[in-house]
Write a protein that holds these residues in place. Structure first.
Motif, PDB file in Angstrom:
ATOM      1  N   ALA A   1      -1.694 -39.828   3.602  1.00 22.28           N
ATOM      2  CA  ALA A   1      -1.362 -38.571   4.275  1.00 22.28           C
ATOM      3  C   ALA A   1      -0.426 -37.721   3.414  1.00 22.28           C
ATOM      4  O   ALA A   1      -0.602 -36.504   3.300  1.00 22.28           O
ATOM      5  N   THR A   2       0.570 -38.356   2.802  1.00 19.29           N
ATOM      6  CA  THR A   2       1.484 -37.626   1.920  1.00 19.29           C
ATOM      7  C   THR A   2       0.736 -37.068   0.719  1.00 19.29           C
ATOM      8  O   THR A   2       0.978 -35.933   0.293  1.00 19.29           O
ATOM      9  N   SER A   3      -0.166 -37.845   0.172  1.00 21.43           N
ATOM     10  CA  SER A   3      -0.934 -37.413  -1.001  1.00 21.43           C
ATOM     11  C   SER A   3      -1.807 -36.211  -0.670  1.00 21.43           C
ATOM     12  O   SER A   3      -1.896 -35.253  -1.461  1.00 21.43           O
ATOM     13  N   GLU A   4      -2.447 -36.235   0.489  1.00 17.56           N
ATOM     14  CA  GLU A   4      -3.295 -35.104   0.892  1.00 17.56           C
ATOM     15  C   GLU A   4      -2.443 -33.851   1.099  1.00 17.56           C
ATOM     16  O   GLU A   4      -2.821 -32.752   0.694  1.00 17.56           O
ATOM     17  N   TRP A   5      -1.278 -34.025   1.717  1.00 20.06           N
ATOM     18  CA  TRP A   5      -0.353 -32.900   1.965  1.00 20.06           C
ATOM     19  C   TRP A   5       0.163 -32.323   0.646  1.00 20.06           C
ATOM     20  O   TRP A   5       0.165 -31.111   0.442  1.00 20.06           O
ATOM     21  N   LEU A   6       0.568 -33.202  -0.269  1.00 20.02           N
ATOM     22  CA  LEU A   6       1.076 -32.737  -1.565  1.00 20.02           C
ATOM     23  C   LEU A   6      -0.009 -32.026  -2.366  1.00 20.02           C
ATOM     24  O   LEU A   6       0.252 -30.997  -2.997  1.00 20.02           O
ATOM     25  N   MET A   7      -1.229 -32.552  -2.336  1.00 25.83           N
ATOM     26  CA  MET A   7      -2.299 -31.921  -3.099  1.00 25.83           C
ATOM     27  C   MET A   7      -2.602 -30.538  -2.541  1.00 25.83           C
ATOM     28  O   MET A   7      -2.894 -29.604  -3.309  1.00 25.83           O
ATOM     29  N   ALA A   8      -2.508 -30.373  -1.232  1.00 28.25           N
ATOM     30  CA  ALA A   8      -2.714 -29.051  -0.647  1.00 28.25           C
ATOM     31  C   ALA A   8      -1.638 -28.074  -1.125  1.00 28.25           C
ATOM     32  O   ALA A   8      -1.927 -26.908  -1.418  1.00 28.25           O
ATOM     33  N   LEU A   9      -0.386 -28.541  -1.241  1.00 31.59           N
ATOM     34  CA  LEU A   9       0.683 -27.691  -1.758  1.00 31.59           C
ATOM     35  C   LEU A   9       0.453 -27.347  -3.223  1.00 31.59           C
ATOM     36  O   LEU A   9       0.668 -26.212  -3.652  1.00 31.59           O
ATOM     37  N   ILE A  10       0.023 -28.321  -3.994  1.00 35.09           N
ATOM     38  CA  ILE A  10      -0.259 -28.089  -5.416  1.00 35.09           C
ATOM     39  C   ILE A  10      -1.351 -27.043  -5.574  1.00 35.09           C
ATOM     40  O   ILE A  10      -1.249 -26.119  -6.384  1.00 35.09           O
ATOM     41  N   GLU A  11      -2.403 -27.161  -4.776  1.00 33.96           N
ATOM     42  CA  GLU A  11      -3.525 -26.229  -4.871  1.00 33.96           C
ATOM     43  C   GLU A  11      -3.152 -24.832  -4.374  1.00 33.96           C
ATOM     44  O   GLU A  11      -3.784 -23.844  -4.766  1.00 33.96           O
TER      45      GLU A  11
END
Length: 447
Positions: free
Chosen positions: A260-270
């Motif tokens: 869940a953290t990884s998906e959230w962080l990747m959305a911020l990165i994108e």
């Protein structure tokens, strides 16, 4: 072991028994077959013993109609192969490009003793069913393969930090990162459109994709229960305000938190500018979303000062933020005035509505506490407050106020939208209660 998620979390039309072919998944397969060779990897047999397609037969539009007419002896996902589909080796160049483009991703993926993350992804073993499913997803959402690879990279990197030496769980989380959104293949694409307001029925379909992914992956060769469990939880939050089940605290396992953290962080990165700064602000304002070990990993990353400076410089002039700051402060004042009514509704509500109301209240209380701890005053006159900030002549303070106001405003819109959508799944009467409370919070908003 996870029990079957609540039936309310998945629409009936998306939840047939596993022997019935999902038409949306099959449509994606037929579309992929127009540009790739898709064939039966074994005889496809109906539940009554009729051979529908022989091993090696091509999947086509004609085969589609035949497959939809029958229940199958085995899930279709286990009986098809995309020839020359997405291979593990092809993930490495994509991962290398992401590392070059995204400094935060590169920093998180650094490890003094482990193989480079791209090399680890290239070494994953993908079974035929997993490879075929990932290929269908990549062909349907070409740009989303980059997102999935990024989530897999972050999941692997965080697993190495939080689960040191557990190579098998590292592999499972990398695989779960690649597959976390495959449940979208089973949803009518009309419900996934982003060019119109989100309605409860549309939300119900979207919110079902983790459950669908879990059901598809849990018995799939090359995936299995642990991968499926992480996929099921990739939109959950530790404070209970995630979906599809709204689990919290000890119900939310570490593997699910990592994905869940990884998906959230990747959305911020994108999303672009300063993902680390945005993650830092969000985690401070809403500290209950993810566990302390994950927050500590983020806090240890370097470059946050530069990242924050870039983000702050991208904010609007302070004077242009007045409507948004006024809206946040007014909503918090109305929330205080409504608190007794909210408590009364919680006391009178049935179990399902009570859960939605309580989760929404808890989230609003966190927003209120975070606003106060930031040094802002919901009872102040916003024009006067901004004038005093401007008189100080400190651009950094002014920019920080803008960043905080923007984050608060986004969080409250998210809260109101998701509370309404969740209540809309429970029935008209429950939805009306939540709509009334939300309307009261929104009353006389300045836009």
């Amino acid at each position: 072991m996870t029990t079957d998620p609540d039936a309310q979390s998945i629409p009936d039309e998306l939840d047939p028994d596993r022997e019935r072919v999902n038409p949306h998944y099959l449509n994606h397969m037929v579309e992929t077959a127009a540009s790739r060779e898709v064939q039966a990897s074994e005889d496809i047999v109906s539940g009554s013993g009729i051979k529908l397609l022989a091993k090696g037969a091509r999947i086509s539009a004609q085969a589609r109609e035949r497959l939809l007419q029958h229940k199958l002896a085995k899930p279709l996902e286990d009986c098809v192969q995309v020839v020359n589909g997405v291979m593990p080796q092809s993930l490495a160049p994509l991962a290398e490009r992401l590392l070059e483009q995204q400094p935060l991703l590169a920093q998180l993926c650094e490890h003094p003793r482990a193989l480079p993350v791209p090399q680890s992804l290239a070494g994953l073993s993908l079974s035929v069913p997993v490879q075929s499913l990932l290929t269908l997803y990549a062909d349907y959402q070409g740009d989303r393969l980059s997102h999935s690879v990024g989530v897999a990279m972050l999941s692997l990197a965080l697993a190495r930090r939080l689960l040191p030496g557990d190579i098998e769980r590292h592999r499972q989380l990398a695989l779960a990162g690649l597959l976390h959104d495959v449940g979208e293949l089973y949803i009518d694409p009309e419900h996934l459109r982003t060019d119109r307001p989100l309605q409860p029925e549309q939300w119900r379909h979207i919110a079902s994709h983790p459950v669908i992914g879990w059901r598809v992956l849990r018995e799939m060769k090359g995936a299995g229960k642990q991968v499926a469990e992480a996929v099921l939880n990739h939109h959950e939050r530790l404070d209970g305000f995630g979906y599809p089940r709204g689990i919290a605290d000890e119900e939310f396992p570490l593997q699910g938190q990592i994905l869940a953290t990884s998906e959230w962080l990747m959305a911020l990165i994108e999303a672009g500018i300063a993902p680390l700064a945005r993650a830092s602000v969000a985690s401070k304002l809403m500290p209950g979303e993810f566990g302390k070990p994950l927050q500590q990993v983020l806090s240890q990353l370097g470059g946050v000062d530069t990242d924050m400076a870039d983000w702050l410089q991208a904010q609007q002039p302070l004077s242009e933020m007045l409507p948004e700051i006024r809206r946040v402060m007014a909503t918090l004042r109305r929330f205080r005035a409504l608190r007794a009514e909210i408590d009364r509704q919680i006391e009178q509500a049935g179990p399902r509505l009570r859960k939605v109301l309580q989760q929404s209240l808890n989230r609003m209380l966190r927003i209120q506490a975070a606003f106060s701890s930031s040094g802002l005053d919901a009872d102040a006159d916003p024009e006067r407050m901004l004038a005093e900030l401007a008189a100080q002549g400190d651009p950094k303070v002014q920019q920080e106020v803008q960043a905080l106001a923007r984050e608060f405003s986004w969080r409250m819109r998210e809260l109101q939208r998701e509370s309404l959508l969740r209540a809309g799944l429970l029935g008209d009467a429950d939805a009306a209660v939540m709509q009334g409370l939300t309307d009261s919070l929104r009353r006389d908003e300045v836009v």
